[in-house]
Write an enzyme that holds these catalytic residues in place. Structure first.
Site, PDB file in Angstrom:
ATOM      1  N   HIS A 170       0.823  -1.209   0.000  1.00 51.53           N
ATOM      2  CA  HIS A 170       0.000   0.000   0.000  1.00 51.53           C
ATOM      3  C   HIS A 170       0.856   1.257   0.000  1.00 51.53           C
ATOM      4  CE1 HIS A 170      -3.058   2.800   2.120  1.00 51.53           C
ATOM      5  NE2 HIS A 170      -3.240   2.817   0.815  1.00 51.53           N
ATOM      6  N   GLU A 182       3.042   0.470   3.247  1.00 52.84           N
ATOM      7  CA  GLU A 182       2.572  -0.575   4.164  1.00 52.84           C
ATOM      8  C   GLU A 182       2.662  -1.921   3.445  1.00 52.84           C
ATOM      9  OE1 GLU A 182      -0.702   1.652   6.979  1.00 52.84           O
ATOM     10  OE2 GLU A 182      -1.352   1.059   4.972  1.00 52.84           O
ATOM     11  N   ASN A 220      -4.902   3.956   7.600  1.00 52.40           N
ATOM     12  CA  ASN A 220      -6.336   4.202   7.430  1.00 52.40           C
ATOM     13  C   ASN A 220      -7.170   3.705   8.603  1.00 52.40           C
ATOM     14  OD1 ASN A 220      -6.172   5.593   5.047  1.00 52.40           O
ATOM     15  ND2 ASN A 220      -6.452   3.804   3.743  1.00 52.40           N
TER      16      ASN A 220
END
Length: 314
Positions: A170, A182, A220
């Site tokens: 990510h 990530e 997130n």
């Protein structure tokens, strides 16, 4: 003594074999599926750090726009990086662009790649169909990775026969600027795959962090509930959005307030994420939908990209 010696030799031989089989993959050739902002950014940083890149999308027009965007971004990088030597900057741009090839046929170009990074729309069915098809054509050693920010990596990996060579990778927008990556491991992701992706991220000049396949991963999972709580604070009438933004910038040292960030990210994106989490865990108070967010998205007021969200933009 001879028996002990034979046992020791067999043990060493076995360990060497295991070590060889667990050897990390050195990623040199990368295939990026999706020529949008994220995919183009991933292709750019990979090519700029010595990797050969194949960028794939559905049409030549999309790929032409992607390549143009990459060139513009590279020229900005070169202007800063080679401020004292413009000629070196031009050479850097040309060399990087020459490392990027394009194609509209993903299946025909993955046979010799070390890593496939998917950066298409956030739709599980489409991602599953893509990876299921590519799984048949990619080399056995090829690692598959998704750049999804909201879907479970496990659900995507299950469409393939290489769950041990499947992970999340990510990146953050804008990819050339943001240092974090990530690396998300599912219960089936091998240590070899995880370490190979961590090394690859470092080779890109990024700072990788590792996380299990939990909703939202690290950033997130913390950021979206924070944004939603800011919305709820405003919806209850406890404080104005302007004061909430000011409080978080001056009190917490954040570069943007939550409403500024919501408009920057896109209200449609945030709604998509929170709706997906709510569907999976409807009782979680952090995952509850927001009336004002839903209303703005329904009116296509999704932030800076449409000129209006929680704030108006000229």
């Amino acid at each position: 003594m001879a028996f002990v010696t034979r046992q020791f030799v067999r043990s060493v031989s076995s360990s060497s074999t295991a070590s060889a089989s667990a050897k990390k993959i050195i990623i040199k050739h990368v295939t990026v599926i999706g020529g949008g902002l994220m995919g183009a950014g991933i292709a750019q940083v990979a090519a700029a750090t010595g990797h050969t890149v194949m960028l794939v999308d559905q049409t030549e027009d999309i790929l032409a726009k992607s390549r143009k965007g990459i060139e513009e971004s590279l020229r900005k990088v070169a202007k800063k990086k080679f401020a004292e030597n413009p000629k070196a900057g031009d050479e850097f741009v040309e060399k990087t662009l020459n490392s990027i090839s394009t194609s509209t046929d993903a299946a025909s170009v993955v046979h010799s790649t070390d890593l496939v990074v998917e950066a298409i729309v956030e739709n599980l069915k489409m991602k599953n169909e893509l990876f299921k098809r590519l799984d048949k054509f990619a080399s056995e050693h090829t690692i598959f990775a998704s750049n999804t920010s909201s879907l479970h990596i496990t659900d995507i990996a299950n469409a393939t026969t290489r769950q041990d060579r499947f992970a999340g990778l990510h990146f953050f927008n804008p990819v050339p600027m943001m240092k974090l990556v990530e690396v998300i491991k599912t219960p089936m992701t091998s240590q070899k795959t995880t370490e190979s992706l961590i090394d690859f991220s470092k080779a890109l000049g990024k700072h990788p962090v590792s996380c299990k396949d939990t909703p939202g991963f690290i950033v997130n999972r913390l950021l979206v509930p924070y944004l939603m709580e800011a919305i709820r604070l405003h919806e209850r009438g406890d404080a104005s959005k302007e004061d909430i933004d000011t409080a978080m910038k001056l009190g917490a040292g954040y570069p943007m307030g939550p409403f500024e960030l919501l408009d920057y990210v896109g209200l449609d994106t945030v709604k998509f994420i929170i709706d997906g989490w709510h569907e999976v865990d409807a009782k979680n108070p952090l995952f509850q939908p927001s009336p004002s967010l839903n209303k703005l998205v329904a009116e296509n007021k999704v932030g800076k990209k449409t000129g209006e969200g929680y704030y108006k933009y000229k």
